[in-house]
Design an enzyme around this catalytic site. Structure first.
Site, short mmCIF file in Angstrom:
data_model
loop_
_atom_site.label_atom_id
_atom_site.label_comp_id
_atom_site.label_asym_id
_atom_site.label_seq_id
_atom_site.Cartn_x
_atom_site.Cartn_y
_atom_site.Cartn_z
N HIS A 88 57.23 -41.70 -58.49
CA HIS A 88 56.30 -41.23 -59.86
C HIS A 88 55.08 -41.44 -58.38
O HIS A 88 54.35 -40.97 -58.56
CB HIS A 88 55.96 -41.68 -60.04
CG HIS A 88 56.64 -42.18 -61.47
ND1 HIS A 88 56.13 -41.11 -62.40
CD2 HIS A 88 57.79 -43.13 -62.05
CE1 HIS A 88 57.69 -41.48 -63.87
NE2 HIS A 88 57.82 -43.00 -63.21
N GLU B 5 61.40 -46.53 -62.02
CA GLU B 5 61.86 -45.16 -62.22
C GLU B 5 62.27 -44.64 -61.45
O GLU B 5 62.01 -43.34 -60.83
CB GLU B 5 61.95 -44.20 -62.84
CG GLU B 5 61.47 -44.68 -64.54
CD GLU B 5 61.01 -44.17 -65.20
OE1 GLU B 5 62.05 -44.16 -66.61
OE2 GLU B 5 59.70 -43.24 -65.53
N ASP C 18 50.35 -40.47 -60.74
CA ASP C 18 51.31 -39.95 -61.09
C ASP C 18 52.01 -38.24 -60.69
O ASP C 18 51.00 -37.88 -60.52
CB ASP C 18 51.93 -40.07 -62.47
CG ASP C 18 53.40 -40.43 -62.64
OD1 ASP C 18 53.98 -40.02 -62.30
OD2 ASP C 18 53.55 -41.61 -63.40
C1 ACM Z 1 57.96 -46.44 -68.19
O1 ACM Z 1 57.17 -46.17 -68.89
N1 ACM Z 1 58.26 -45.69 -66.91
C2 ACM Z 1 57.28 -48.28 -67.65
#
Ligand code: ACM
Length: 750
Positions: free
Chosen positions: A276, A332, A199
């Site tokens: 991410h 996201e 991440d």
């Molecule tokens: C998440 O909580 N972004 C999967």
């Protein structure tokens, strides 16, 4: 036989039945609750003369059992060659074919027999036996002997996927901690560790082909994630001053994977893409659309080099992880860089992709093909549904259950991890008593209330719900001890949700067992949250007798609750009681003679407006209606969370008129509001109270300004109280909206 002898004979029979052969019905401390437990007559005595017989396929189950026994009593079982009554562990392929995780544990006065179709089932049986042996009610300390009641346990899991997710990017947790989690997971029959290895906050897995990922991508300028994220968000080299980070070498990974396998846990690696990925783009700027670091966190999907990178990384990942599932994230991702990127736009044109969501979906499809060709399956967060789901993909539903429902209806497998029930980074008790967390409110009993298969699915669709998983995101969790605190005891709830049959769920009995397991976890050195001292007050308004029935409850099992009404004597709570009119209530929990700092101090009001009609100028929100038009005068107060069905939510000013039936003297109007700015809940700017005798002409009797700052980060519940003298029949209560939602539970009138 004469009558007296017959009577004697019958009596003796009854006595024998009572004293010798009646099955013991005892309360066990098993968690998760097994599918079926049947008690029988008699006991098995386990002591240093007990033998252990193993057959082929029993794996390390014998050792595991011996380690439990020697940990408590200091001896191991004799091996069966020495004869004597004993314990037998057997893998038998004729037992429950096709259900490898099932086991039967039979305890009779003569022996203990544990059988399963496969080693995994036997392993779970040993976990159950281990919990029985850890239960002090069966252990005779002086004799170092267990007296176990005869019983048969038939057990198997409700769901095949029983997971815990661990984010090691936001804060790095060493492999020893991961292994501690694996041990604890196996004690509670969980079988999947979803390891969030990459991440923005740091890349945590050594990839031989791309050493820079861990030379620079694993280290950042500040230790605390939130400080770093709000600060410079820079990556640094390991040897720079103040560098924070870490990663697992490939040897570490192999060690963890093998440690997990011995505990029948599959480790599923997550390599985040296309979003991410700030750390990747910072190290390899050519993989981002801008060709520069620190601009965005999305991989460029128009660039073939991105696919080369992803495939190379995944190739090494697959060599390390035998897991069939490989998690590719997918959540996201921002589309803004792709919109401006000529390569991405060309990719879209060449492939007739209508928007950037389809562009992301193009990437996920391609990666899925690559994984499938190596015999693996793709799993991703529910955003992988957007722009078209890859044909074989499994969906992890986190934004509620809707993604999971959609995927199951399309015939795809699903793991449920909805935020409202499975996000263990949320608060587990009143935020005012807890270390800072990301928000939300998820006490262990709410986790326990979860069922992974939504009602709206047909039985056939429901089969695609493979199970559920707890997610531990670590933005606000800087240490392993804090992680333990967030995980336990909530993981016990999840364990029972995914293992035990739904019809066996019983929150009160669960509380009893959790209380015991909290003690066991503490003894194992786990920093478990020992549950809150919050008292839930239940009220029942009796409009006939004009009184309010009051009861107390707590998430603790059988707490000693002390209370006082007005200035009366302090009493120990035993059963619900009644108050009339208005009363000040004070209550708190006493543990081992010590009163909790957390004290419930509240008013109960059988006030003038109870049961009176309310006319709304603006409707409450459809999402938070509470009890509809009765809410503000039903006598019920809300609790710590606006979702509890007592708080009524407004996206407008609160503007209501209460009709009291007849003109009377009025002196007091009060209402509570809540502020919790994370989810956008604010105090009103001000409150105005007006009264009228005829419903036409109103006179303002009070205006109360808000004094809670709009940036107050913690939960605040505050009353707005007007004291005045006036006559009237109609009370108009107005609360000016400040921002977002307002939540109000009752308008108390005297
Ligand atoms: C998440 O909580 N972004 C999967």
């Amino acid at each position: 036989m004469n009558r007296y002898r017959l009577l004697w004979f019958l009596l003796a029979g009854v006595m024998v039945a009572c004293c010798v052969s009646a099955p013991h019905e005892v309360k066990l401390q098993l968690l998760p609750q097994p599918r079926q437990v049947a008690f029988d007559a008699g006991d098995f005595k386990l002591n240093s003369r007990t033998t252990l017989e193993l057959n082929a396929g029993t794996g390390e189950c014998g050792e595991l059992l011996n380690s439990v026994i020697s940990g408590i009593a200091g001896y191991e079982l004799l091996s069966a060659e020495n004869g004597g009554g004993g314990i037998r562990l057997a893998v038998d392929t004729a037992f429950r074919p096709g259900v490898p995780e099932a086991y039967r544990l039979q305890i009779t006065p003569e022996h203990i027999s544990l059988e399963a179709n496969a080693t995994v089932g036997l392993f779970y049986g040993v976990q159950t036996l281990g919990q029985l042996l850890s239960d002090r009610q069966f252990y005779r300390e002086g004799k170092k002997e267990w007296v176990l009641p005869a019983m048969t346990i038939e057990d198997e899991p409700a769901f095949s996927y029983r997971g815990l997710h661990l984010d090691v990017s936001r804060h790095f947790f060493p492999k020893e901690f991961v292994m501690k989690c694996l041990d604890l997971m196996s004690n509670y029959k969980l079988n999947r560790l979803h390891w969030h290895l990459t991440d923005a906050a740091g890349w945590r897995i050594e990839i031989k082909k791309y050493p820079e990922l861990t030379e620079r991508g694993a280290w950042r300028s500040q230790a605390n994630y939130m400080d770093w994220w709000k600060g410079d968000r820079r990556y640094v080299t390991r040897d720079s001053a103040g560098a924070y980070g870490g990663f697992y070498t490939q040897d570490d990974i192999r060690e963890v994977v093998s440690y997990a396998a011995k505990r029948h846990i599959t480790v599923i690696p997550e390599i985040e893409m296309p979003g991410h990925s700030e750390e990747v783009v910072s190290v390899y700027p050519q993989l981002g659309c801008y060709g520069k670091p620190y601009r965005n966190g999305e991989l460029c999907i128009g660039n073939e080099k991105t696919f080369e990178f992803v495939e190379n990384v995944l190739t090494e990942v697959m060599e390390l992880f035998p897991s069939e599932y490989i998690h590719i994230g997918g959540d996201e991702a921002s589309t803004s860089a792709w919109k401006k990127c000529s390569k991405c736009q060309k990719r879209m044109k060449d492939n007739r992709l209508k928007d950037e969501k389809e562009l992301q979906s193009y990437m996920i499809h391609r990666v899925e093909k690559f994984l499938n060709a190596q015999g693996r399956k793709l799993i991703g967060w529910d955003e992988i549904l957007d722009g078209g789901l890859a044909p074989e993909a499994t969906v992890m539903s986190w934004r509620g259950e809707s993604g999971g429902i959609k995927a199951a209806r399309m015939g795809h497998d699903v793991i449920m991890t909805p935020g409202g029930y499975c996000y263990f980074d949320s608060y587990q008790a009143d935020p005012r008593t807890q270390p800072e967390a990301i928000g939300g409110f998820l006490p262990y009993l709410k986790v326990y209330s979860y069922h992974p298969v939504p009602e709206e699915l047909t039985a056939e669709e429901g089969k695609h719900i493979l199970g559920a998983q707890a997610n531990v995101w670590a933005e606000y969790i800087p240490t392993t001890s804090h992680a333990e605190y967030m995980i336990f005891p909530r993981l016990l709830s999840l364990a029972e949700v995914v293992w035990s049959p739904r019809e066996k769920k019983d929150a009160e009995d669960f509380k009893r067992r959790v209380a015991c397991h909290i003690g066991w976890l503490k003894a194992k050195g786990v920093n478990v949250f020992t549950l809150s001292d919050h008292i839930d007050m239940q009220t029942e308004v009796d409009t006939v007798r004009r009184q309010v029935k009051i009861g107390f409850d707590s998430e603790k099992y059988l707490p000693e609750i002390h209370y006082r009404v007005n200035d009366g004597r302090e009493q120990i709570y035993r059963e619900p009681f009644y108050v009339r009119d208005s009363a000040r209530i004070k209550a708190f929990i006493v543990t081992d003679g010590k009163a909790s700092d957390e004290v419930l101090e509240t008013r109960v009001d059988y006030h003038r407006a109870v049961g009176k009609p309310v006319v709304y100028q603006h409707r409450y929100s459809g999402s938070y209606p509470a009890a509809g038009e009765k809410t503000l005068t039903d006598g019920y107060r809300g609790g710590l969370t606006y979702g509890d069905g007592r708080w009524q939510g407004f996206l407008a000013d609160v503007d209501v008129v209460i009709d009291l039936d007849s003109v009377c003297d009025l002196s007091y109007v009060s209402a509570d509001f809540m502020q919790l700015i994370g989810p956008g809940v604010y105090m009103p700017r001000y409150v105005q109270v007006s009264v009228s005798e005829d419903g036409q002409h109103y006179r303002e009797v009070a205006r109360i300004e808000n004094e809670v700052p709009a940036d107050e980060a913690s939960l605040v519940i505050r009353d707005f109280t007007a004291r005045f003298q006036a006559r009237g029949r109609y009370v108009r209560f107005f609360a000016k909206r400040q921002n977002g939602f307002q939540f109000i539970d009752e308008v108390v009138v005297y």
